[in-house]
Design a protein around this motif. Structure first.
Motif, PDB file in Angstrom:
ATOM      1  N   THR A 214     -11.016  12.713  -8.927  1.00 21.09           N
ATOM      2  CA  THR A 214      -9.865  13.598  -9.019  1.00 21.09           C
ATOM      3  C   THR A 214      -8.568  12.836  -8.765  1.00 21.09           C
ATOM      4  N   PRO A 215      -7.571  12.919  -9.638  1.00 18.21           N
ATOM      5  CA  PRO A 215      -6.252  12.342  -9.337  1.00 18.21           C
ATOM      6  C   PRO A 215      -5.726  12.922  -8.013  1.00 18.21           C
ATOM      7  N   THR A 216      -5.406  12.040  -7.079  1.00 16.96           N
ATOM      8  CA  THR A 216      -5.096  12.491  -5.723  1.00 16.96           C
ATOM      9  C   THR A 216      -3.815  11.846  -5.212  1.00 16.96           C
ATOM     10  N   MET A 217      -2.860  12.692  -4.836  1.00 19.16           N
ATOM     11  CA  MET A 217      -1.622  12.235  -4.225  1.00 19.16           C
ATOM     12  C   MET A 217      -1.746  12.347  -2.709  1.00 19.16           C
ATOM     13  N   LEU A 218      -1.041  11.465  -1.993  1.00 17.26           N
ATOM     14  CA  LEU A 218      -1.007  11.500  -0.535  1.00 17.26           C
ATOM     15  C   LEU A 218       0.448  11.512  -0.075  1.00 17.26           C
ATOM     16  N   MET A 219       0.741  12.334   0.934  1.00 12.63           N
ATOM     17  CA  MET A 219       2.108  12.427   1.458  1.00 12.63           C
ATOM     18  C   MET A 219       2.067  12.468   2.977  1.00 12.63           C
ATOM     19  N   THR A 220       2.827  11.573   3.628  1.00 17.20           N
ATOM     20  CA  THR A 220       2.855  11.521   5.091  1.00 17.20           C
ATOM     21  C   THR A 220       4.191  10.966   5.559  1.00 17.20           C
ATOM     22  N   GLY A 221       4.617  11.388   6.734  1.00 11.28           N
ATOM     23  CA  GLY A 221       5.810  10.823   7.357  1.00 11.28           C
ATOM     24  C   GLY A 221       5.479   9.513   8.051  1.00 11.28           C
ATOM     25  N   VAL A 222       6.318   8.511   7.879  1.00 13.33           N
ATOM     26  CA  VAL A 222       6.000   7.185   8.415  1.00 13.33           C
ATOM     27  C   VAL A 222       5.976   7.178   9.946  1.00 13.33           C
ATOM     28  N   ASN A 223       6.627   8.139  10.588  1.00 19.56           N
ATOM     29  CA  ASN A 223       6.632   8.209  12.054  1.00 19.56           C
ATOM     30  C   ASN A 223       5.693   9.291  12.581  1.00 19.56           C
ATOM     31  N   ASP A 224       4.791   9.743  11.750  1.00 22.70           N
ATOM     32  CA  ASP A 224       3.833  10.762  12.162  1.00 22.70           C
ATOM     33  C   ASP A 224       2.897  10.178  13.220  1.00 22.70           C
ATOM     34  N   LEU A 225       2.902  10.740  14.419  1.00 24.15           N
ATOM     35  CA  LEU A 225       2.058  10.238  15.502  1.00 24.15           C
ATOM     36  C   LEU A 225       0.696  10.932  15.547  1.00 24.15           C
ATOM     37  N   ARG A 226       0.596  12.128  14.986  1.00 31.15           N
ATOM     38  CA  ARG A 226      -0.661  12.863  15.027  1.00 31.15           C
ATOM     39  C   ARG A 226      -1.643  12.352  13.978  1.00 31.15           C
ATOM     40  N   THR A 227      -1.160  12.185  12.764  1.00 30.24           N
ATOM     41  CA  THR A 227      -1.996  11.671  11.665  1.00 30.24           C
ATOM     42  C   THR A 227      -1.306  10.418  11.122  1.00 30.24           C
ATOM     43  N   PRO A 228      -1.493   9.284  11.787  1.00 35.62           N
ATOM     44  CA  PRO A 228      -0.676   8.091  11.517  1.00 35.62           C
ATOM     45  C   PRO A 228      -0.755   7.610  10.068  1.00 35.62           C
ATOM     46  N   MET A 229       0.332   7.004   9.623  1.00 35.57           N
ATOM     47  CA  MET A 229       0.455   6.528   8.246  1.00 35.57           C
ATOM     48  C   MET A 229      -0.711   5.655   7.784  1.00 35.57           C
ATOM     49  N   PRO A 230      -1.299   4.784   8.621  1.00 38.59           N
ATOM     50  CA  PRO A 230      -2.434   3.981   8.138  1.00 38.59           C
ATOM     51  C   PRO A 230      -3.599   4.809   7.605  1.00 38.59           C
ATOM     52  N   GLN A 231      -3.717   6.055   8.048  1.00 34.55           N
ATOM     53  CA  GLN A 231      -4.773   6.911   7.494  1.00 34.55           C
ATOM     54  C   GLN A 231      -4.518   7.163   6.005  1.00 34.55           C
ATOM     55  N   THR A 232      -3.286   7.474   5.678  1.00 35.67           N
ATOM     56  CA  THR A 232      -2.901   7.665   4.273  1.00 35.67           C
ATOM     57  C   THR A 232      -3.048   6.372   3.482  1.00 35.67           C
ATOM     58  N   GLU A 233      -2.601   5.276   4.077  1.00 32.06           N
ATOM     59  CA  GLU A 233      -2.643   3.990   3.373  1.00 32.06           C
ATOM     60  C   GLU A 233      -4.072   3.568   3.032  1.00 32.06           C
ATOM     61  N   GLN A 234      -5.022   3.848   3.930  1.00 28.80           N
ATOM     62  CA  GLN A 234      -6.412   3.463   3.666  1.00 28.80           C
ATOM     63  C   GLN A 234      -6.961   4.184   2.439  1.00 28.80           C
ATOM     64  N   PHE A 235      -6.698   5.481   2.360  1.00 31.96           N
ATOM     65  CA  PHE A 235      -7.230   6.257   1.228  1.00 31.96           C
ATOM     66  C   PHE A 235      -6.529   5.850  -0.062  1.00 31.96           C
ATOM     67  N   TYR A 236      -5.222   5.653   0.027  1.00 30.37           N
ATOM     68  CA  TYR A 236      -4.448   5.231  -1.148  1.00 30.37           C
ATOM     69  C   TYR A 236      -4.940   3.876  -1.659  1.00 30.37           C
ATOM     70  N   SER A 237      -5.138   2.925  -0.757  1.00 30.73           N
ATOM     71  CA  SER A 237      -5.595   1.589  -1.166  1.00 30.73           C
ATOM     72  C   SER A 237      -6.969   1.655  -1.820  1.00 30.73           C
ATOM     73  N   ALA A 238      -7.851   2.485  -1.252  1.00 30.41           N
ATOM     74  CA  ALA A 238      -9.192   2.616  -1.827  1.00 30.41           C
ATOM     75  C   ALA A 238      -9.138   3.221  -3.218  1.00 30.41           C
ATOM     76  N   LEU A 239      -8.305   4.247  -3.388  1.00 28.53           N
ATOM     77  CA  LEU A 239      -8.194   4.880  -4.711  1.00 28.53           C
ATOM     78  C   LEU A 239      -7.599   3.914  -5.731  1.00 28.53           C
ATOM     79  N   LYS A 240      -6.616   3.136  -5.321  1.00 28.64           N
ATOM     80  CA  LYS A 240      -6.052   2.128  -6.230  1.00 28.64           C
ATOM     81  C   LYS A 240      -7.114   1.110  -6.630  1.00 28.64           C
ATOM     82  N   LEU A 241      -7.898   0.658  -5.659  1.00 34.34           N
ATOM     83  CA  LEU A 241      -8.957  -0.303  -5.927  1.00 34.34           C
ATOM     84  C   LEU A 241      -9.976   0.260  -6.912  1.00 34.34           C
ATOM     85  N   LEU A 242     -10.265   1.567  -6.783  1.00 37.62           N
ATOM     86  CA  LEU A 242     -11.243   2.226  -7.644  1.00 37.62           C
ATOM     87  C   LEU A 242     -10.641   2.694  -8.966  1.00 37.62           C
TER      88      LEU A 242
END
Length: 387
Positions: free
Chosen positions: A349-377
Motif C-alpha cells: 500500500t502506498p504509505t505516507m508518514l507525518m511526524t513532528g521532529v520534536n515529538d517526544l512521545r513518538t520520536p521521529m526515528p520511528q517514522t524514519e525507520q518505516f520510511y527507509s524500509a518502504l523506500k528500500l522495498l
C-alpha cells in the motif's frame, strides 16, 4: 499525541518500593499488584488533612472528571465518558455502591460542565452537527438546555453538513464494537463513495460524538468517513480498555476490519477506493494494517510507533517498558512480534508518514525507520516532517 496512563510510581501505600511479590516492577492499585494498562478511575473522599479516605463511586466502571461539590456539600457532580458520549453525573454522600451514581444529563453529545451553583449549571456542549457552544441548564430539569452562544453561525450559513450515523457491530471473537460513519451532503445510497477509516490514538482514548471540522470537510469533498472505538478504548469500562494488555496491536486490528466490512455491507462504499489513517496509537495501527492487508488504496501513518524495541527506551515515558510481559533485553520476541516494522516486507500500500521532529512521545526515528524500509522495498511513500 496520545494519552498514556502511567500506573507505575516509586512507592506503595506502605512506603516501600512498588515492586510486586514476584520481583517485577508493576503498579499497586488498592490491594492488588496489577499489570493492567488501563483501569478506570475511582472517586474517593477524604478529610482536609488526607485522613479518612473512602471510596464513594463503588463499582461504577467509568472515570469521573471535572469534579465539583454540590453547594450543600451533600453530593459531588462530575462528568464522565460513556460509549462515545459525555454527560453530567451526581454522587450523593450516602453510601459507596454502584447505584450511588446518578445520571443527570442524557444524550448523544459531549458535555463539559464547568460550574454548578444555585441549581444551575453552565458548560460547553458539542454534538455531531453542533460545534462547541456554551450552554446553561437547570440541574433539576437538565434536559432543557439553553444555548447561550453560536460562535460559528456566520461560517455555517448556507453550508450543508454530512449526516453522522451510529453503528454497533460484532468483532470476530464476539466483542461488540461501537462506531460511526459520516456520509457526504446530498448523499445518495445508490451511489458508491470513497471511504476513509480514521483510528484514534492513545491507544486508551475514545472517539466521541462531538463535532469534527476535519471530517465534515472531508465528507463535503465526497468521502464517507468511518471511525470506531476498538478494544482498548475508554468509555466502555476497565475490562474493555484492558483488552489490549500485552496484545497491542492484535485483536484491535480485527475490530477495525470488522467495522470496514460492516460498512461495506451497506453498499455505498467503493471497495477499491478505501483509505486509512491515524496518529500516535492510530499511527501504530495504520502501519500495522498495511503490513497485514492490501485492501486500502493508500494510507497515512501519522506519528507512529513501528519498532517497540527501539521505542521503549527513547520515548518520554519509561513506563512503556511495563506494557510487555518481559523487558526487551530479557526476551525481545514480544517486542518484535508486536512491531509493525516486522511486517513491513508485506506492505504494498502506498504509505505516507507525518511526524513532528520534536515529538517526544513518538520520536521521529520511528517514522524514519518505516520510511527507509518502504523506500528500500520500492513501495510508494512520502515522509512529511513538521519542524
Amino acid at each position: 499525541t496520545g494519552a498514556i496512563k502511567q500506573l507505575t510510581t516509586r512507592k506503595g501505600p506502605d512506603g516501600n518500593p512498588r515492586v510486586s511479590p514476584d520481583g517485577t516492577r508493576v503498579a499497586y492499585t488498592g490491594n492488588d499488584w496489577s499489570k493492567d494498562t488501563w483501569q478506570d478511575s475511582k472517586l474517593f473522599l477524604m478529610n482536609i488533612d488526607g485522613t479518612g479516605h473512602r471510596l464513594v463511586s463503588g463499582d461504577w466502571d467509568r472515570s469521573p472528571q471535572n469534579v465539583m461539590w454540590r453547594e450543600d456539600g451533600n453530593g459531588v457532580y462530575f462528568t464522565a465518558q460513556d460509549q462515545g458520549s459525555q454527560n453530567l453525573y451526581l454522587i450523593p454522600m450516602a453510601g459507596a455502591r454502584a447505584d450511588a451514581v446518578q445520571t443527570l444529563t442524557k444524550g448523544a453529545h459531549m458535555l463539559t460542565t464547568s460550574s454548578a451553583a444555585k441549581g444551575k449549571a453552565v458548560g460547553v456542549l458539542t454534538s455531531p452537527k453542533l460545534p462547541p457552544d456554551v450552554v446553561v441548564y437547570d440541574l433539576n430539569k437538565p434536559a432543557q438546555m439553553k444555548q447561550l452562544t453560536n460562535v460559528n453561525e456566520d461560517i455555517f450559513a448556507g453550508k450543508k453538513m454530512g449526516d453522522v450515523t451510529e453503528m454497533w457491530y460484532t468483532s470476530p471473537d464476539g466483542l461488540k464494537i461501537q462506531g460511526w460513519y459520516i456520509t457526504p451532503p446530498d448523499f445518495d445510497p445508490k451511489k458508491q463513495y470513497p471511504m476513509q477509516l480514521h483510528i484514534h490514538g492513545g491507544p486508551h482514548s475514545m472517539y466521541g460524538v462531538g463535532f469534527n471540522y476535519g471530517w465534515q470537510e472531508m465528507a463535503a469533498n465526497g468521502y464517507v468517513i468511518l471511525y470506531t472505538n476498538p478494544r482498548g478504548s475508554t468509555g466502555y469500562g476497565s475490562s474493555f480498555g484492558n483488552q489490549i494488555n500485552n496484545a497491542y496491536p492484535s485483536k484491535d486490528y480485527d475490530d477495525l476490519m470488522a467495522g470496514v466490512d460492516e460498512l461495506l455491507k451497506k453498499g455505498f462504499v467503493d471497495e477499491r477506493n478505501m483509505f486509512v489513517t491515524g496518529c500516535s496509537g492510530g499511527g501504530v495501527l495504520t502501519a500495522w494494517i498495511v503490513g497485514k492487508t492490501d485492501r486500502f488504496a493508500a494510507a497515512s501513518a501519522n506519528c507512529p510507533v513501528v519498532d517497540w524495541f527501539s521505542f521503549v527506551g527513547t520515548t518520554d515515558g519509561a513506563s512503556w517498558y511495563y506494557n510487555f510481559e518481559k523487558l526487551p533485553w530479557e526476551d525481545p520476541s514480544e517486542h518484535l512480534r508486536r512491531s509493525p516494522l516486522t511486517y513491513v516486507g508485506n506492505v504494498k500500500t502506498p504509505t505516507m508518514l507525518m511526524t513532528g521532529v520534536n515529538d517526544l512521545r513518538t520520536p521521529m526515528p520511528q517514522t524514519e525507520q518505516f520510511y527507509s524500509a518502504l523506500k528500500l522495498l520500492k513501495v510508494p511513500t512520502a515522509m512529511v516532517r513538521f519542524n
